[in-house]
Design a protein around this motif. Structure first.
Motif, PDB file in Angstrom:
ATOM      1  N   GLN A  56       0.838  -1.190   0.000  1.00 31.88           N
ATOM      2  CA  GLN A  56       0.000   0.000   0.000  1.00 31.88           C
ATOM      3  C   GLN A  56       0.879   1.248   0.000  1.00 31.88           C
ATOM      4  O   GLN A  56       1.706   1.431   0.887  1.00 31.88           O
ATOM      5  CB  GLN A  56      -0.924   0.004   1.211  1.00 31.88           C
ATOM      6  CG  GLN A  56      -1.909  -1.179   1.217  1.00 31.88           C
ATOM      7  CD  GLN A  56      -2.744  -1.216   2.485  1.00 31.88           C
ATOM      8  OE1 GLN A  56      -2.428  -0.538   3.454  1.00 31.88           O
ATOM      9  NE2 GLN A  56      -3.800  -2.009   2.465  1.00 31.88           N
ATOM     10  N   CYS A  57       0.720   2.118  -1.017  1.00 37.33           N
ATOM     11  CA  CYS A  57       1.515   3.338  -1.125  1.00 37.33           C
ATOM     12  C   CYS A  57       0.840   4.471  -0.369  1.00 37.33           C
ATOM     13  O   CYS A  57      -0.373   4.651  -0.463  1.00 37.33           O
ATOM     14  CB  CYS A  57       1.696   3.738  -2.584  1.00 37.33           C
ATOM     15  SG  CYS A  57       2.578   2.501  -3.554  1.00 37.33           S
ATOM     16  N   ALA A  58       1.642   5.216   0.353  1.00 37.17           N
ATOM     17  CA  ALA A  58       1.106   6.359   1.083  1.00 37.17           C
ATOM     18  C   ALA A  58       0.622   7.408   0.096  1.00 37.17           C
ATOM     19  O   ALA A  58       1.193   7.588  -0.981  1.00 37.17           O
ATOM     20  CB  ALA A  58       2.176   6.932   2.002  1.00 37.17           C
ATOM     21  N   SER A  59      -0.425   8.131   0.440  1.00 38.21           N
ATOM     22  CA  SER A  59      -0.946   9.182  -0.428  1.00 38.21           C
ATOM     23  C   SER A  59       0.030  10.353  -0.463  1.00 38.21           C
ATOM     24  O   SER A  59       0.769  10.599   0.491  1.00 38.21           O
ATOM     25  CB  SER A  59      -2.314   9.653   0.068  1.00 38.21           C
ATOM     26  OG  SER A  59      -2.215  10.122   1.405  1.00 38.21           O
ATOM     27  N   LEU A  60       0.056  11.070  -1.578  1.00 38.15           N
ATOM     28  CA  LEU A  60       0.958  12.198  -1.743  1.00 38.15           C
ATOM     29  C   LEU A  60       0.555  13.357  -0.838  1.00 38.15           C
ATOM     30  O   LEU A  60      -0.627  13.535  -0.525  1.00 38.15           O
ATOM     31  CB  LEU A  60       0.949  12.658  -3.197  1.00 38.15           C
ATOM     32  CG  LEU A  60       1.476  11.654  -4.225  1.00 38.15           C
ATOM     33  CD1 LEU A  60       1.276  12.183  -5.641  1.00 38.15           C
ATOM     34  CD2 LEU A  60       2.946  11.353  -3.974  1.00 38.15           C
ATOM     35  N   ASN A  61       1.533  14.114  -0.427  1.00 37.34           N
ATOM     36  CA  ASN A  61       1.283  15.271   0.426  1.00 37.34           C
ATOM     37  C   ASN A  61       0.471  16.305  -0.351  1.00 37.34           C
ATOM     38  O   ASN A  61       0.946  16.864  -1.344  1.00 37.34           O
ATOM     39  CB  ASN A  61       2.620  15.874   0.865  1.00 37.34           C
ATOM     40  CG  ASN A  61       2.447  17.007   1.862  1.00 37.34           C
ATOM     41  OD1 ASN A  61       1.370  17.588   2.005  1.00 37.34           O
ATOM     42  ND2 ASN A  61       3.510  17.326   2.571  1.00 37.34           N
ATOM     43  N   PRO A  62      -0.761  16.578   0.077  1.00 33.29           N
ATOM     44  CA  PRO A  62      -1.616  17.510  -0.670  1.00 33.29           C
ATOM     45  C   PRO A  62      -1.122  18.955  -0.607  1.00 33.29           C
ATOM     46  O   PRO A  62      -1.578  19.805  -1.377  1.00 33.29           O
ATOM     47  CB  PRO A  62      -2.979  17.357   0.014  1.00 33.29           C
ATOM     48  CG  PRO A  62      -2.650  16.920   1.410  1.00 33.29           C
ATOM     49  CD  PRO A  62      -1.432  16.061   1.283  1.00 33.29           C
ATOM     50  N   HIS A  66       3.102  18.480  -6.981  1.00 35.95           N
ATOM     51  CA  HIS A  66       3.872  17.361  -7.515  1.00 35.95           C
ATOM     52  C   HIS A  66       4.033  17.429  -9.037  1.00 35.95           C
ATOM     53  O   HIS A  66       4.539  16.483  -9.648  1.00 35.95           O
ATOM     54  CB  HIS A  66       3.214  16.044  -7.099  1.00 35.95           C
ATOM     55  CG  HIS A  66       3.164  15.868  -5.614  1.00 35.95           C
ATOM     56  ND1 HIS A  66       4.261  15.496  -4.868  1.00 35.95           N
ATOM     57  CD2 HIS A  66       2.157  16.062  -4.722  1.00 35.95           C
ATOM     58  CE1 HIS A  66       3.938  15.446  -3.597  1.00 35.95           C
ATOM     59  NE2 HIS A  66       2.665  15.784  -3.475  1.00 35.95           N
TER      60      HIS A  66
END
Length: 355
Positions: A56-62, A66
């Motif tokens: 499971q990949c962590a969500s990108l910093n909003p 990016h």
């Protein structure tokens, strides 16, 4: 009567022995495999809960951008003294600056210095940072356009958005003139096509500067090995820099260098309150240019390029700017084609020319 003894060691016997050895080896191998499977179970990630998290990949910093885009200001001419394009309206961007940005995970929009002001203004709203390149133009329309962009950069940061500027070589000189409010502040130096070291100012803090990502060993080597290339005839001495209150109040000196006549000049500065860095040396050339004979291309020199690019684009990722994607696509430098100029001995391997 003669009795024949049965023959031994014939072909049939040899085949039998081979089969016996094969069966023994197969049995031993199976036993070893059974023993291994008993002690070290091989399971796919989906077969055990202890590995589920790894898939499971962590969500990108909003809070980060990016898909950063950098604006690069074009310079008058064709980068080849008119040998490629001698139109009076021509301007260029060396492709090394574009590659420098792309290598750190950003795209480029060309800021063509002599295009209509409204178009240039629209483009500045599409980008998350700006590069002032090397060159020679210090007067006229080019200087005025760079000056207006510099004011916009400061204004965007004052408004709370992170909008970095990296000023390289001529860019360093232009910003020095702008901040000091003295167009004659520069001094002559002999630093054309010169590999050099960077001498760090005493007690200089590299946090929040282009050197922030450099490992300690590379920082040390910068001061003892010639890992950067200088290619300029003008600069400013530390004494003159410090004496000008506008300059010393706006910037802190990070490094100095020595020209070919043993004269010391300021080679790296960082703004105290803004994400604005100015370097008299060329971080983009180590990895992407081959026209200057003294440009270092060692592994350590390439790391210098990479760390500076990563830091600058990392700052641009903090931008809150989210322009329409289609508008960005319409203005990217991919809408233009570079020209190979290395064979002409121009000092650049490739240039983007705008007319």
């Amino acid at each position: 009567m003669l009795h024949h003894q049965p023959r031994t060691g014939g072909a049939g016997s040899m085949l039998s022995n081979i089969w016996i050895f094969f069966l023994i080896a197969l049995t031993k191998g199976q036993l070893a495999a059974d023993a291994f499977s008993t002690t070290v179970p091989l399971l796919l990630p989906s077969e055990t809960g202890s590995f589920v998290g790894a898939t499971q990949c962590a969500s990108l910093n909003p809070n980060l951008n990016h898909r950063p885009v950098i604006g690069i200001l074009s310079h008058p001419g064709d980068g080849a003294s008119g040998r490629i394009q001698n139109s009076t309206n021509a301007s260029y961007i060396a492709a090394s600056y574009v590659k420098f940005v792309e290598a750190a995970g950003a795209r480029v929009i060309p800021l063509i210095y002599n295009e209509p002001k409204e178009i240039l203004s629209d483009k500045l709203n599409l980008v998350d940072g700006v590069i002032f390149t090397g060159g020679s133009a210090k007067t006229g329309p080019y200087f005025e356009v760079a000056k207006s962009i510099f004011k916009i950069i400061l204004r965007k940061n004052d408004a709370g958005d992170t909008f970095p500027l990296l000023a390289i070589c001529l860019g360093f000189e232009l910003v020095t003139m702008m901040v000091s409010k003295d167009n004659d502040i520069l001094e002559k130096f002999n630093a054309r096509n010169q590999a050099s070291t960077l001498q760090f100012a005493k007690n200089s803090d590299i946090n929040g500067t282009v050197f922030q990502r450099f490992p300690p060993d590379l920082l040390r080597r910068l001061s003892t090995e010639c890992l950067v290339v200088q290619n300029h005839m003008y600069g400013i001495s530390p004494g003159k820099f410090i004496k000008n209150k506008s300059l010393s109040g706006f910037f802190k000196i990070l490094t100095t260098s020595v020209d070919q006549d043993s004269k010391v000049y300021v080679s790296t500065v960082q703004a105290n309150k803004y994400p604005v860095a100015a370097v008299q040396w060329h971080p983009e050339k180590n990895a992407f240019e081959w026209g200057l004979s003294m440009t270092p291309h060692s592994e350590a020199a390439i790391q210098v390029t990479q760390h500076v690019a990563n830091f600058f684009v990392g700052q641009a990722r903090k931008s809150m700017n989210r322009p329409p994607a289609q508008k960005v696509l319409e203005n990217l430098i991919y809408n233009h084609s570079p020209t190979y100029s290395g064979k002409a001995g121009t000092g650049f391997d490739e240039v983007y020319i705008f007319t």
